[in-house]
Design an enzyme around this catalytic site. Structure first.
Site, mmCIF file in Angstrom:
data_model
loop_
_atom_site.group_PDB
_atom_site.id
_atom_site.type_symbol
_atom_site.label_atom_id
_atom_site.label_comp_id
_atom_site.label_asym_id
_atom_site.label_seq_id
_atom_site.Cartn_x
_atom_site.Cartn_y
_atom_site.Cartn_z
ATOM 1 N N GLY A 211 42.120 51.280 -26.663
ATOM 2 C CA GLY A 211 41.510 51.784 -27.883
ATOM 3 C C GLY A 211 42.157 51.165 -29.113
ATOM 4 C CG ASP A 243 29.806 47.810 -22.523
ATOM 5 O OD1 ASP A 243 30.580 47.841 -21.549
ATOM 6 O OD2 ASP A 243 28.879 48.634 -22.678
HETATM 7 N N1 LIG Z 1 39.570 52.410 -33.324
HETATM 8 C C1 LIG Z 1 39.507 51.108 -33.052
HETATM 9 N N2 LIG Z 1 39.690 50.198 -34.033
HETATM 10 C C2 LIG Z 1 39.606 48.888 -33.792
HETATM 11 N N3 LIG Z 1 39.343 48.361 -32.571
HETATM 12 C C3 LIG Z 1 39.166 49.207 -31.547
HETATM 13 C C4 LIG Z 1 39.235 50.629 -31.718
HETATM 14 N N4 LIG Z 1 38.972 51.218 -30.531
HETATM 15 C C5 LIG Z 1 38.783 50.201 -29.664
HETATM 16 N N5 LIG Z 1 38.898 49.002 -30.249
HETATM 17 C C6 LIG Z 1 38.792 47.666 -29.602
HETATM 18 O O1 LIG Z 1 37.960 47.748 -28.456
HETATM 19 C C7 LIG Z 1 38.717 47.483 -27.262
HETATM 20 C C8 LIG Z 1 38.222 48.372 -26.140
HETATM 21 O O2 LIG Z 1 38.422 49.726 -26.528
HETATM 22 P P1 LIG Z 1 38.736 50.912 -25.501
HETATM 23 O O3 LIG Z 1 40.054 50.700 -24.862
HETATM 24 O O4 LIG Z 1 38.520 52.183 -26.258
HETATM 25 O O5 LIG Z 1 37.601 50.676 -24.402
HETATM 26 P P2 LIG Z 1 36.803 51.725 -23.492
HETATM 27 O O6 LIG Z 1 37.600 52.970 -23.314
HETATM 28 O O7 LIG Z 1 36.395 50.992 -22.272
HETATM 29 O O8 LIG Z 1 35.548 52.024 -24.408
HETATM 30 P P3 LIG Z 1 34.060 52.481 -23.995
HETATM 31 O O9 LIG Z 1 33.918 53.831 -24.615
HETATM 32 O O10 LIG Z 1 33.179 51.461 -24.653
HETATM 33 O O11 LIG Z 1 33.975 52.480 -22.500
HETATM 34 C C9 LIG Z 1 40.165 47.714 -27.653
HETATM 35 O O12 LIG Z 1 41.051 46.966 -26.857
HETATM 36 C C10 LIG Z 1 40.163 47.250 -29.109
HETATM 37 O O13 LIG Z 1 40.277 45.858 -29.211
#
Ligand SMILES: Nc1ncnc2c1ncn2[C@@H]1O[C@H](COP(=O)(O)OP(=O)(O)OP(=O)(O)O)[C@@H](O)[C@H]1O
Ligand SMILES: [Mg+2]
Length: 314
Positions: A211, A243
């Protein structure tokens, strides 16, 4: 859909054996989605030529046009004669409580798709990402990639709760890349019974997104870097960040960039998704993207991808 009241006011504790409820909603929004389509869309917008391999229904025509307009090859989708395209329907009340349903529909037929056939029709595949799908199909596609020696990415995400220990091991073992967020990382370790180090023995690079704390890239060869997030202008809707990160990362690889540079492209594309409501509603401009990449990760980063990036909007 948005219900301008509280579900709670309509749920009667002594009548829960006999529920018949209809909520008069005041807003309906229909958005594109699906992990494969979201990833392909992001790649297409960055100038790639991704191939969508998924099972859809006859209601797919409009979505197909939209994806094709953004550079996605939809010639390999399987169209069901019986079921509609998968969809998620959700009603939210004033207090953000949700009642939702997921209809897998045509997705249940994705086992009829065959990566070997796709490969022979298109004459070679660079890499196959196996995302959340019908569990049997995920195993089948993984096995096909292993048999044919096609590099594959394990990205089981939302389907992890449905995969047993053997299935999770099969999906992870031998992957070029393993994508997971922090929660999924733990679940994978629990399901496979493999420690982080044991997983690194079986995949080329593990990418753990965290995140707002960025993405952690690790490998058996000692790769251990955190790529921080690119500063977002505002947070409107985080749906689809994962994604978008994958789409940007894969385009970085396509452009022969390092995994670190690729993760920077992924992280920046993810911020575009955060700044818009919906997963496929962002627009990019080449100068804007390069400028933000330079500000987040340095001028070299922008210079490295300048000649590759094509911002493809119809
Ligand atoms: N609040 C934020 N601000 C900026 N970039 C973010 C933020 N949240 C996520 N990202 C970017 O997106 C990438 C993936 O986020 P995350 O780890 O939340 O994925 P996820 O949990 O698989 O999300 P999803 O809900 O799409 O399945 C992070 O590594 C980061 O680069
Ligand atoms: Mg995710």
């Amino acid at each position: 859909m948005t219900f301008p009241g509280k579900f709670n006011d309509s749920l009667m504790a002594d009548q829960l054996h006999n529920v018949s409820l209809s909520f008069l909603v005041d807003d309906l929004q229909i958005r594109q989605g699906g992990v494969a389509a979201n990833i392909c869309f992001g790649m297409g917008v960055l100038g790639g030529n991704p191939i969508l391999v998924a099972a859809v229904g006859h209601d797919f025509d409009d979505y197909r046009l939209w994806l094709e307009d953004h550079g996605v090859d939809c010639t390999q989708v399987h169209t069901s004669t019986k079921a509609h395209t998968a969809r998620f329907m959700c009603t939210t009340d004033q207090e953000q409580n949700q009642i939702a349903s997921f209809y897998p529909g045509a997705m249940s037929e994705s086992g009829e798709l065959d990566i070997a056939v796709v490969q022979s029709r298109l004459g070679g595949l660079d890499m196959v990402l196996i995302g959340a799908d019908d569990p049997e199909a995920m195993i089948k596609h993984t096995n096909t990639c292993k048999e044919l020696g096609i590099a594959f990415i394990a990205d089981p995400s939302q389907q992890l709760p449905r995969l047993n220990s053997d299935q999770t091991r099969a999906i992870v073992d031998g992957a070029a890349f393993l994508f997971n967020n922090e929660y999924e990382a733990q679940l994978i370790e629990q399901r496979t019974g493999w420690s982080h180090e044991e997983i690194l023995d079986r995949v080329h690079v593990r990418v753990t997104t965290r995140g707002k704390d960025g993405a952690h890239l690790t490998s058996r060869d000692g790769l251990d870097i955190v790529v921080p997030v690119a500063q977002e202008k505002s947070i409107k809707d985080p749906t689809g960040v994962g994604d978008a990160f994958r789409a940007g990362f894969l385009m970085g690889l396509e452009w022969d960039q390092s995994v670190e540079r690729s993760a920077q492209v992924g992280a920046l594309l993810a911020t575009y998704v955060i700044e818009t409501v919906g997963t496929q509603e962002f627009t990019l401009s080449k100068t804007g993207f390069l400028d933000r990449l330079a500000r987040a990760y340095g001028q070299q980063s922008a210079d490295d991808i300048r000649d590759h990036l094509i911002c493809h909007h119809p």
